[in-house]
Motif scaffolding. Structure first.
Motif, short mmCIF file in Angstrom:
data_model
loop_
_atom_site.label_atom_id
_atom_site.label_comp_id
_atom_site.label_asym_id
_atom_site.label_seq_id
_atom_site.Cartn_x
_atom_site.Cartn_y
_atom_site.Cartn_z
N LYS A 46 0.83 -1.21 0.00
CA LYS A 46 0.00 0.00 0.00
C LYS A 46 0.86 1.26 0.00
CE LYS A 46 -4.05 -1.95 2.36
NZ LYS A 46 -4.88 -1.92 3.58
N ILE A 98 -0.13 -3.99 -8.18
CA ILE A 98 -1.44 -4.62 -8.00
C ILE A 98 -1.46 -6.01 -8.62
CG2 ILE A 98 -3.87 -4.46 -8.66
CD1 ILE A 98 -3.65 -1.43 -8.36
N ALA A 155 -2.01 -9.63 -6.61
CA ALA A 155 -2.99 -10.65 -7.01
C ALA A 155 -2.32 -12.00 -7.20
CB ALA A 155 -3.70 -10.21 -8.28
N ASN A 158 -5.18 -9.22 -1.28
CA ASN A 158 -6.37 -8.52 -1.76
C ASN A 158 -6.54 -7.22 -0.99
OD1 ASN A 158 -8.67 -8.04 -3.26
ND2 ASN A 158 -10.00 -9.14 -1.85
N ILE A 159 -7.13 -6.24 -1.65
CA ILE A 159 -7.55 -4.99 -1.02
C ILE A 159 -9.01 -4.80 -1.37
CG2 ILE A 159 -7.19 -2.50 -0.83
CD1 ILE A 159 -4.33 -2.87 -1.67
N THR A 160 -9.86 -4.79 -0.39
CA THR A 160 -11.30 -4.69 -0.63
C THR A 160 -11.67 -3.25 -0.99
OG1 THR A 160 -11.80 -4.15 1.69
CG2 THR A 160 -11.66 -6.50 1.09
N TRP A 165 -9.71 0.28 0.05
CA TRP A 165 -9.28 1.32 -0.89
C TRP A 165 -9.82 2.68 -0.45
CZ3 TRP A 165 -5.35 1.09 -3.82
CH2 TRP A 165 -4.99 -0.05 -4.53
N ASN A 183 -8.69 -9.66 -12.12
CA ASN A 183 -7.88 -9.18 -10.99
C ASN A 183 -8.80 -8.49 -9.99
OD1 ASN A 183 -6.17 -7.72 -9.24
ND2 ASN A 183 -4.57 -7.60 -10.80
N ILE A 233 -8.26 -7.02 -7.19
CA ILE A 233 -7.75 -5.77 -6.62
C ILE A 233 -8.00 -4.60 -7.57
CG2 ILE A 233 -5.75 -4.62 -5.59
CD1 ILE A 233 -4.54 -7.31 -5.06
N ASN A 281 -11.72 -3.87 -7.54
CA ASN A 281 -12.11 -3.13 -6.33
C ASN A 281 -11.64 -1.69 -6.38
OD1 ASN A 281 -13.23 -5.48 -5.34
ND2 ASN A 281 -11.44 -6.03 -4.11
#
Length: 462
Positions: free
Chosen positions: A273, A292, A296, A301-303, A307, A341, A343, A346
């Motif tokens: 991040k 990113i 993956a 993962n980033i929900t 984000w 993907n 991420i 999202n």
């Protein structure tokens, strides 16, 4: 007495029995009383009127103090240590009488070369810290050094106490002292074995530096740790690397990140991040997409909500136009690649629902292809307070593509554990910095430079 409900002892009765046995020094009998207290009656009682009556009890401070009292005439330091462990596991706060009795046991058992004595004193310090008695920790540590030399566990416990209670100077003196072998007995002429910092010592000292915002000293400690062959535990201390990076020590983040890749491990998600934010500041959107994709591949993962939180936390670092330009780059991607993907999907969802962004017309086609619903209530509820504004700086960084794919996937399918220090948010938000242009070296190059600097320093001092 324990055979009938009418005469079954309650806690005051146990107190009376325990105090009497403790004063008489009947240690074994006291331990039997504790077993009886916890197990309840030995056989089923008759004529019990209360169906849910449970006579089992847990020892309290009075009972444990009685055990300590019984340990005194027998010089049972093991019993004193057991009491402190039991109280800590039960969440009981030791009283002043508890400390006094434990110290009395140790006073009778004192021996300058006794290793168990140091273990018991360390237990006293940890129990005091758990109860919030910081001044008692310091007093016990000073008293301990009159009778025995601290071990590495004692040193680590005190560095943790100092570091968590805004006593950075004390933790630094302790850290420097152990490196120079000066942590023996306070009595003149005493001798003890030389101690060396272990991986826990370095990590605790890094925490103390972060809490105190002593970034230069943190860099020095980090270099020493790496040169000793230790690496930071990212699951526990990734937050302090991020904090140091935002305070201007961005090369520490690059070293920790690349070191993980070179060891075949997946960098912790908070490091990714921060890398993404730095690349956005520098306008390097291709690198953001590369990070990113690597996340993956590593099953991270980033929900959408994460984000949105990232937008909010960095609204003073990253310009609104940077997010808009990133969205333009994402819109130019192949829809099939983006759809596979999660991420990226999202991220596009979050940018679409952010009230601080004006969506370009061509983005709706990409969003429609990805199957995003316009009325996403979960995201709408979070988007009203987000304003993606602020100024950004410049920075470049390196990444190794595809190295995360075969790494150990042990980060709970991308769900990041929140093991950060409670002060982390304040520390990070207080240290938002722009980053200069630079061609970052690899971790091996950084390590070689550090070693060379230390050699030159030794030559100059000689």
């Amino acid at each position: 007495m324990r055979e009938h409900i009418s005469s079954y002892p309650d806690m005051p009765a146990y107190h009376s029995i325990a105090v009497t046995l403790g004063q008489a020094g009947y240690l074994k009998e006291l331990l039997n009383i504790i077993d009886c207290l916890r197990t309840g009656p030995s056989k089923l009682m008759t004529n019990v009127k209360f169906l849910h009556w449970d006579p089992r009890l847990e020892p309290d401070v009075v009972v444990y103090n009685a055990v300590l009292n019984a340990c005194v005439p027998w010089k049972q330091w093991k019993g004193a240590f057991w009491v402190l462990q039991q109280m800590r596991q039960s969440g009981l706060k030791p009283s002043s009488a508890t400390y006094g009795l434990a110290m009395e046991v140790e006073k009778l058992c004192k021996c300058p070369s006794s290793k168990p004595l140091a273990v018991t004193f360390t237990g006293l310090i940890q129990s005091s810290a758990a109860a919030g008695h910081i001044h008692d920790c310091v007093s016990i540590f000073q008293y301990m050094r009159e009778f025995c030399a601290p071990n590495i566990g004692t040193i680590n416990s005190m560095i943790k106490v100092y570091g968590q209670n805004n006593m950075f100077d004390e933790s630094r003196l302790l850290f420097e002292g152990i490196k120079k072998g000066r942590m023996g007995l306070q009595n003149p002429g005493s001798s003890d074995s030389r101690l060396s910092p272990d991986v826990f010592t370095y990590n605790l000292m890094l925490e103390a530096c972060t809490v105190a915002h002593e970034w230069d000293y943190l860099e020095n400690v980090y270099k020493q740790m790496v040169l000793r062959g230790y690496s930071i535990d990212q699951s526990q201390h990734a937050w302090l690397i991020v904090a140091a990076s935002r305070a201007g020590k961005w090369h520490l983040l690059d070293h920790a990140f690349e070191q993980s890749l070179e060891m075949g491990e997946i960098p912790y998600i908070s490091l990714y991040k921060e890398k993404i934010c730095q690349s956005l500041q520098a306008g390097e959107y291709a690198k953001v997409i590369t990070y990113i994709h690597d996340m993956a591949q590593g099953s991270l993962n980033i929900t959408p909500n994460e984000w949105m939180q990232l937008f909010k936390e960095n609204e003073n670092r990253i310009r609104k136009e940077s997010w808009q330009e990133l969205l333009h780059e994402l819109n130019s991607l192949n829809a099939d690649d983006s759809g596979t993907n999660p991420i990226l999907r999202n991220l596009i969802t979050s940018l679409h629902h952010s009230s601080g962004l004006d969506m370009p017309p061509d983005s709706r086609k990409c969003i429609s292809t990805l199957g995003i619903v316009e009325g996403d209530k979960e995201l709408v509820s979070h988007s009203s307070n987000i304003q993606l504004t602020g100024e950004g700086g410049k920075m470049t960084s390196n990444i190794q593509n595809g190295t995360c794919m075969e790494a150990d996937q042990n980060q709970n399918n991308g769900v990041e554990k929140d093991t950060r220090n409670p002060l982390m948010a304040d520390i990070i938000n207080d240290n938002m910095h722009c980053f200069p242009d630079s061609n970052l070296p690899s971790s091996y190059e950084i390590l070689r430079e550090w070693r060379q600097n230390i050699k030159e320093k030794v030559i100059v001092e000689c």
